[in-house]
Design an enzyme around this catalytic site. Sequence first.
Site, PDB file in Angstrom:
ATOM      1  N   SER A   1      -6.051   0.297   8.789  1.00 57.26           N
ATOM      2  CA  SER A   1      -5.856   0.574  10.207  1.00 57.26           C
ATOM      3  C   SER A   1      -4.591  -0.106  10.714  1.00 57.26           C
ATOM      4  O   SER A   1      -4.206   0.063  11.854  1.00 57.26           O
ATOM      5  CB  SER A   1      -7.063   0.113  11.018  1.00 57.26           C
TER       6      SER A   1
ATOM      7  N   HIS B   1     -12.216   5.611   7.814  1.00 59.24           N
ATOM      8  CA  HIS B   1     -12.622   4.281   8.271  1.00 59.24           C
ATOM      9  C   HIS B   1     -14.138   4.206   8.382  1.00 59.24           C
ATOM     10  O   HIS B   1     -14.745   4.913   9.182  1.00 59.24           O
ATOM     11  CB  HIS B   1     -12.019   3.964   9.640  1.00 59.24           C
TER      12      HIS B   1
ATOM     13  N   LYS C   1       0.818  -1.206   0.000  1.00 57.87           N
ATOM     14  CA  LYS C   1       0.000   0.000   0.000  1.00 57.87           C
ATOM     15  C   LYS C   1       0.861   1.270   0.000  1.00 57.87           C
ATOM     16  O   LYS C   1       0.537   2.238  -0.675  1.00 57.87           O
ATOM     17  CB  LYS C   1      -0.954   0.016   1.184  1.00 57.87           C
TER      18      LYS C   1
ATOM     19  N   ASN D   1     -18.859  -1.242   9.770  1.00 58.35           N
ATOM     20  CA  ASN D   1     -19.693  -2.247   9.106  1.00 58.35           C
ATOM     21  C   ASN D   1     -20.985  -2.504   9.864  1.00 58.35           C
ATOM     22  O   ASN D   1     -20.990  -2.470  11.088  1.00 58.35           O
ATOM     23  CB  ASN D   1     -18.913  -3.560   8.962  1.00 58.35           C
TER      24      ASN D   1
END
Length: 90
Positions: free
Chosen positions: A24, A45, A2, A48
Amino acid sequence: LKVDIFGKLDKIVKPSGILASNTSSIPLIKMANATQRPGQVVGVHFFNPVPVMPLVEIVVSLVTSEETVTAVTDYAKNTLRKKTVRAGDR
């Protein structure tokens, strides 16, 4: 991987573009430092399940600019219709 991708995105995204990550596990500052625009890197973030949960966390590093925080917060609130909470890169 990333961090490498952020370095590559930095070269192709317009200079005013904001780079955001939902990671995270990687320090946001590490991804920011892989770019020439560390002030324009922010964490976003989602909780869910994303379509149901109204909250999104805006994660800022020591170098994230207030302009970036404002732009991302406004987008989350006005476009995505989410409530936002600001958190530090820890």
